[in-house]
Design an enzyme around this catalytic site. Structure first.
Site, PDB file in Angstrom:
ATOM      1  N   CYS A  95       0.804  -1.226   0.000  1.00 21.94           N
ATOM      2  CA  CYS A  95       0.000   0.000   0.000  1.00 21.94           C
ATOM      3  C   CYS A  95       0.840   1.281   0.000  1.00 21.94           C
ATOM      4  O   CYS A  95       1.430   1.613  -1.010  1.00 21.94           O
ATOM      5  CB  CYS A  95      -0.966  -0.031   1.183  1.00 21.94           C
ATOM      6  N   HIS A 196      -3.867  -5.879   1.354  1.00 24.73           N
ATOM      7  CA  HIS A 196      -3.593  -6.163   2.757  1.00 24.73           C
ATOM      8  C   HIS A 196      -4.584  -7.233   3.199  1.00 24.73           C
ATOM      9  O   HIS A 196      -5.208  -7.864   2.367  1.00 24.73           O
ATOM     10  CB  HIS A 196      -3.611  -4.889   3.611  1.00 24.73           C
TER      11      HIS A 196
END
Lengths: 246, 438
Positions: A95, A196
């Protein structure tokens, strides 16, 4: 005893979406097989790490304000990070860290936050602050010649462009941009992704790919990893892939 | 004139719902709000309005404040069922007002969703606002904590009513500086308790000073990022405390404030914070100490918020946990109890829960004290099982069941003490399955 040295970047800041879970999964799968996991954190105010000393470097995603603070810190290591990547050290970047390793991040107001420029991709914020790529995501990737599905969750406003070699093709979800076919960035020693969940929890094959890469490189061998009891992981994958129709 | 008709229509509807035996929840408020979003202005309220907001602890704190006022013989109107968005508050007002919008009560006490404070109190004059804590919570739905705090901070810039703030949460105490003209700021705090630590044990926010970006320093952490903190650069955090809870004794469930001992029915540090906020709040309305003591000694919630029940003669503690801190607080209570016990963790990923379950990796499962078995259930039974396994809990002692009924049946096959943690949409179904066995 064989060991892997893992550098965990900014564990107190880049920890928004359970990213610490990736470290825990790596440690679990190493220790179950009798390998040692040495995990060394680095954060603002600590002495500079020697990136080349490590087998694996991990960094996750954080809150916007805090991510801005650490970007200034990280940029001082630009050169040694580049050298470590070229040297073959494995980098797992999630991310925010994925974005930071690119050329730049362009904010909503057109402001440019310079990246580490380790890779050629760049990220632009979407005009509408409220629009984000959010949801469960499944991609298909190829690890050592074997196709495998990777399950995770994405939550990002940034749209990443100019990807030369994506991590995988999108089976469900968005990927690098809204409605994209591709997700993440992939080299043999780099996985940079928006997934994630945390990434490694439901993807034992992917975790073992990383472990094998690091051990093979460090001990100059072609190791066959001992299989582990993955009953929960397999059932979890089976349930979700059926539900998501992937 | 329009508002009169809206009220009339809602009154008729309310009677209709009552006859049909329905409570209605947010229903009345939803219709009225769609009709006229400015309808809040129409109500004529001559008593103080008190609101409680936070990530965790709203329902408990709100209900305890109302309960104390009622014990003091006051008439209280409150959203005790937890309908805490604009339509929920509006429903409560609509049920209790006259056709001209008059509301007869001594106090209105509301829990308010942390995202809705600016919306609701744009047109309703707030007398006291209590803010307990801000934690990461359903990030895929709510976004980052910081943007939420900034919205409340904006609202507070022109607010001059009483503001009761947790001085041990850096995300909350900062709001005391939103309006320098407001002199009605009251900070509360809790003295270090026996399980406080020098390192953060559980995921938390607020690592950097909101005023100068310096890393905040802690003397100790009570739980998550709640503790005694100070910015080493600008001294942020060094406030004069209005009410301080001392002599925390969780075993005997007592604490003191201003040398008065309070006995409560709960045993968590998290509750001590809630009740210190409650005491700070009611003391502003001159409620006698003995009434507060009496009320707190009998106050409980029977809705799965640290609810203690006996099932087949087995002591069972049920707690809602919709975010990491809620879960960590539950596990703290479990770990502070030396008895052998079993845990049921139910995890759903419905829209109201947030679809993203990555937050379970922020739960600290590392050192579970005397837990002999863990059962997991809910739509994400396997995710939570993987999480617990990875923390080092023996895999042969973890049993995942997607089916909740099956999970609860297996759970009660032994007579070991039970702890239950369930997230938002799984709480009531889990509670119902357990109560069936009672």
């Amino acid at each position: 005893m064989k060991e892997l040295k893992i550098l965990y970047l900014y564990p107190d800041i880049l920890e928004l979406y359970g990213d610490f879970g990736n470290i825990q999964v790596l440690r679990y799968r190493l220790e179950k097989r009798g390998f040692k996991a040495i995990i060394e954190p680095y954060s603002i105010g600590n002495p500079p790490p020697n990136f080349k000393d490590y087998d694996l470097v991990f960094a996750g995603g954080g809150a916007d304000q805090e991510q801005g603070i650490l970007a200034e810190d990280l940029i001082q290591y630009k050169q040694s990070i580049k050298e470590a990547v070229n040297d073959g050290v494995f980098f797992l970047l999630i991310c925010g860290a994925y974005q930071l390793f690119g050329k730049y991040y362009k904010g909503v107001e057109g402001n440019i936050i310079p990246g580490l420029e380790v890779f050629d991709y760049y990220t632009e914020a979407i005009d509408d602050r409220k629009k984000r790529c959010i949801g469960n995501i499944v991609i298909e990737t190829e690890l050592n010649g074997k196709k495998t599905k990777v399950i995770g969750f994405e939550n990002h406003g940034g749209q990443t462009f100019n990807i030369s070699s994506p991590f995988g093709s999108v089976l469900m979800g968005n990927g690098n941009k809204f409605g994209d076919n591709h997700e993440g960035f992939f080299l043999p020693n780099v996985i940079a992704t928006y997934l994630h969940g945390p990434l490694l929890a439901k993807n034992p094959e992917l975790t073992d790919y990383i472990i094998k890469y690091c051990l093979d490189r460090k001990y100059n061998e072609d190791i066959i990893l001992e299989p582990l009891d993955d009953a929960f992981e397999n059932k979890c994958r089976e349930q979700l892939l059926l539900l998501y129709n992937c | 004139m329009k508002n009169f008709f809206i009220l009339l229509a809602m009154k008729v509807l309310h009677i209709g719902l009552k006859i049909a035996g329905k409570n209605g929840g947010n229903f009345l408020g939803k219709i009225a709000y769609d009709w006229n979003p400015n309808i809040f202005k129409y109500f004529k309220i001559n008593c103080p309005i008190i609101a409680v907001t936070a990530t965790n602890g709203k329902t408990m704190t709100n209900n305890a404040i109302g309960y104390i006022f009622k014990t003091a013989g006051k008439k209280v109107i409150s959203n005790t069922e937890g309908n805490n968005m604009e339509t929920g508050i509006l429903s409560t007002l609509l049920k209790h007002c006259s056709l001209t919008g008059k509301i007869k009560a001594d106090y209105l006490v509301f829990e308010v969703d942390e995202g809705y404070v600016p919306v609701i109190f744009k047109d309703l004059k707030l007398d006291t606002l209590v803010i307990l804590d801000f934690f990461r919570d359903q990030l895929d739905r709510n976004g980052e904590v910081e943007s939420l705090i900034l919205r409340i901070n904006d609202f507070l810039k022109t607010y001059t009513g009483n503001l009761i703030l947790n001085n041990d949460d850096p995300n909350v105490a900062r709001l005391g500086q939103a309006n320098p003209e407001n002199h009605n700021i009251y900070y509360f705090s809790v003295e270090k308790y026996s399980h406080a630590t020098t390192d953060m044990k559980e995921a938390g926010e607020g690592k950097f000073c909101p005023f100068c970006n310096t890393r905040i320093e802690y003397e100790y952490y009570q739980y998550s990022h709640i503790g005694k903190f100070k910015c080493p650069n600008c001294n942020y955090g060094d406030n004069e405390v209005y009410k301080m809870a001392k002599n925390i004794d969780l075993k005997n469930r007592t604490f003191t404030v201003d040398d008065v001992t309070y006995k409560i029915r709960f045993n968590s540090i998290y509750n001590i914070y809630n009740f210190t906020a409650v005491i700070s709040c009611v003391s502003l309305y001159s409620i006698d100490t003995d009434i507060i003591q009496k009320a707190l000694s009998t106050f409980i919630l029977n809705n799965g918020r640290l609810e203690e029940i006996q099932v087949k003669n087995i002591p069972t503690i049920i707690n809602l946990a919709k975010n990491p801190t809620g879960s960590n607080v539950s596990l703290r209570i479990l770990n502070e109890d030396d008895d052998e016990k079993e845990l049921l963790f139910v995890l759903n990923d419905n829209i109201a829960d947030g679809r993203d379950v990555s937050w379970i990796w922020d739960i600290n499962f590392d050192t579970l004290n005397n837990v002999s078995r863990i059962i997991t259930s809910g739509t994400r039974a396997y995710d939570i099982a993987i999480r617990i396994k990875t923390a080092g809990f023996p895999v042969e002692k973890i049993e995942p069941y997607l089916d909740l009924h099956e999970a609860v049946e297996h759970f009660y096959q032994t007579n070991v003490k039970k702890y239950v943690i369930a997230n938002y949409t799984s709480l009531q179904p889990t509670r119902n399955e357990i109560l069936k066995l009672k």
